[in-house]
Design a protein around this motif. Structure first.
Motif, short mmCIF file in Angstrom:
data_model
loop_
_atom_site.label_atom_id
_atom_site.label_comp_id
_atom_site.label_asym_id
_atom_site.label_seq_id
_atom_site.Cartn_x
_atom_site.Cartn_y
_atom_site.Cartn_z
N HIS A 15 0.79 -1.23 0.00
CA HIS A 15 0.00 0.00 0.00
C HIS A 15 0.82 1.28 0.00
O HIS A 15 0.27 2.35 -0.24
CB HIS A 15 -0.91 0.02 1.22
CG HIS A 15 -1.88 -1.12 1.24
ND1 HIS A 15 -2.99 -1.17 0.44
CD2 HIS A 15 -1.87 -2.28 1.95
CE1 HIS A 15 -3.63 -2.31 0.66
NE2 HIS A 15 -2.98 -3.00 1.57
N ASP A 19 3.75 4.35 -6.94
CA ASP A 19 2.66 3.64 -7.65
C ASP A 19 1.81 2.78 -6.73
O ASP A 19 1.27 1.75 -7.14
CB ASP A 19 3.23 2.78 -8.79
CG ASP A 19 3.98 3.60 -9.82
OD1 ASP A 19 3.56 4.75 -10.10
OD2 ASP A 19 5.01 3.12 -10.33
N ARG A 20 1.68 3.18 -5.48
CA ARG A 20 0.84 2.48 -4.51
C ARG A 20 -0.27 3.42 -4.04
O ARG A 20 -0.38 4.55 -4.48
CB ARG A 20 1.65 2.00 -3.31
CG ARG A 20 2.79 1.05 -3.64
CD ARG A 20 2.25 -0.34 -3.92
NE ARG A 20 3.32 -1.31 -3.97
CZ ARG A 20 3.70 -1.93 -5.07
NH1 ARG A 20 3.14 -1.67 -6.21
NH2 ARG A 20 4.66 -2.81 -5.03
N THR A 21 -1.07 2.97 -3.09
CA THR A 21 -2.18 3.76 -2.56
C THR A 21 -1.70 5.08 -1.98
O THR A 21 -2.31 6.12 -2.23
CB THR A 21 -2.93 2.96 -1.48
OG1 THR A 21 -3.28 1.68 -2.00
CG2 THR A 21 -4.18 3.68 -1.03
N TRP A 22 -0.64 5.04 -1.18
CA TRP A 22 -0.11 6.24 -0.54
C TRP A 22 1.39 6.35 -0.77
O TRP A 22 2.11 5.35 -0.77
CB TRP A 22 -0.34 6.20 0.98
CG TRP A 22 -1.77 6.09 1.37
CD1 TRP A 22 -2.74 7.06 1.27
CD2 TRP A 22 -2.42 4.95 1.93
NE1 TRP A 22 -3.94 6.58 1.72
CE2 TRP A 22 -3.77 5.29 2.14
CE3 TRP A 22 -2.00 3.67 2.27
CZ2 TRP A 22 -4.69 4.41 2.69
CZ3 TRP A 22 -2.91 2.79 2.80
CH2 TRP A 22 -4.24 3.16 3.00
N GLU A 26 2.57 10.67 2.50
CA GLU A 26 1.13 10.60 2.79
C GLU A 26 0.85 9.58 3.89
O GLU A 26 0.05 9.82 4.80
CB GLU A 26 0.34 10.22 1.54
CG GLU A 26 0.31 11.27 0.48
CD GLU A 26 -0.24 10.77 -0.85
OE1 GLU A 26 -0.79 11.60 -1.59
OE2 GLU A 26 -0.11 9.55 -1.15
N LEU A 68 -3.04 1.91 7.60
CA LEU A 68 -3.52 0.96 6.59
C LEU A 68 -5.04 0.77 6.65
O LEU A 68 -5.61 0.09 5.80
CB LEU A 68 -2.84 -0.40 6.78
CG LEU A 68 -1.35 -0.44 6.49
CD1 LEU A 68 -0.74 -1.74 7.00
CD2 LEU A 68 -1.08 -0.27 5.01
N GLU A 69 -5.66 1.35 7.68
CA GLU A 69 -7.10 1.19 7.89
C GLU A 69 -7.49 -0.27 8.05
O GLU A 69 -8.46 -0.77 7.49
CB GLU A 69 -7.91 1.85 6.77
CG GLU A 69 -7.67 3.34 6.66
CD GLU A 69 -8.38 3.99 5.49
OE1 GLU A 69 -8.93 3.27 4.62
OE2 GLU A 69 -8.38 5.23 5.43
N HIS A 102 -5.50 -10.49 2.97
CA HIS A 102 -4.83 -9.25 2.56
C HIS A 102 -3.55 -9.54 1.80
O HIS A 102 -3.25 -8.90 0.81
CB HIS A 102 -4.55 -8.36 3.77
CG HIS A 102 -5.73 -7.58 4.20
ND1 HIS A 102 -6.12 -6.41 3.59
CD2 HIS A 102 -6.63 -7.80 5.18
CE1 HIS A 102 -7.20 -5.94 4.17
NE2 HIS A 102 -7.53 -6.78 5.14
N ALA A 106 -2.85 -8.67 -2.18
CA ALA A 106 -1.74 -7.80 -2.54
C ALA A 106 -0.74 -8.50 -3.45
O ALA A 106 0.19 -7.88 -3.94
CB ALA A 106 -1.03 -7.32 -1.27
#
Length: 127
Positions: A15, A19-22, A26, A68-69, A102, A106
């Motif tokens: 994550h 090129d990942r979520t955050w 962030e 990571l929620e 998870h 991933a």
């Protein structure tokens, strides 16, 4: 002998980073231990995302879970898996199942960890 994988690192790498979520920056802004207010530095998150060694602590686990929620018990299971592996008797419970899901989503994991996940799935279906 326990099966082991860099599961906590894999969760973060899935994550966080280019090129990942955050981005690392962030993620550093959102990864805050809700109990203590402690937050890992950008350099620590960068070490984790790049696969370098780091020290796992309860505040780090909590901060990563918040960032990571994910439920803290899932991230704690990943930390446990990374640090000492699992014996068969420890493979019970929802945290390990969620962790496996998870990691599978991933696309993380080595052939050894895939074999462990397959064994878990088989054990789950036999119960």
């Amino acid at each position: 002998m326990p099966e082991q994988q860099d599961a906590l690192t894999a969760l973060v790498q899935a994550h966080v980073g280019q090129d990942r979520t955050w981005s690392i920056r962030e993620f550093a802004e959102r990864a805050i231990d809700p109990e203590t207010g402690w937050s890992p530095s950008k350099s620590l998150i960068g070490k984790i995302a790049s696969g370098q060694s780091y020290t796992v602590s309860p505040p780090l686990v909590s901060a990563l879970a918040a960032g990571l929620e994910l439920p803290r018990d899932v991230v704690a299971a990943a930390a446990h898996f990374q640090l000492i592996g699992y014996e068969d008797v420890e493979l019970q419970g929802q945290a390990q199942v969620t962790l496996r899901q998870h990691l599978d989503r991933a696309g993380q994991g080595s052939p050894k960890s895939r074999a462990v996940a397959d064994r878990w799935a088989k054990d789950d279906s036999e119960q």
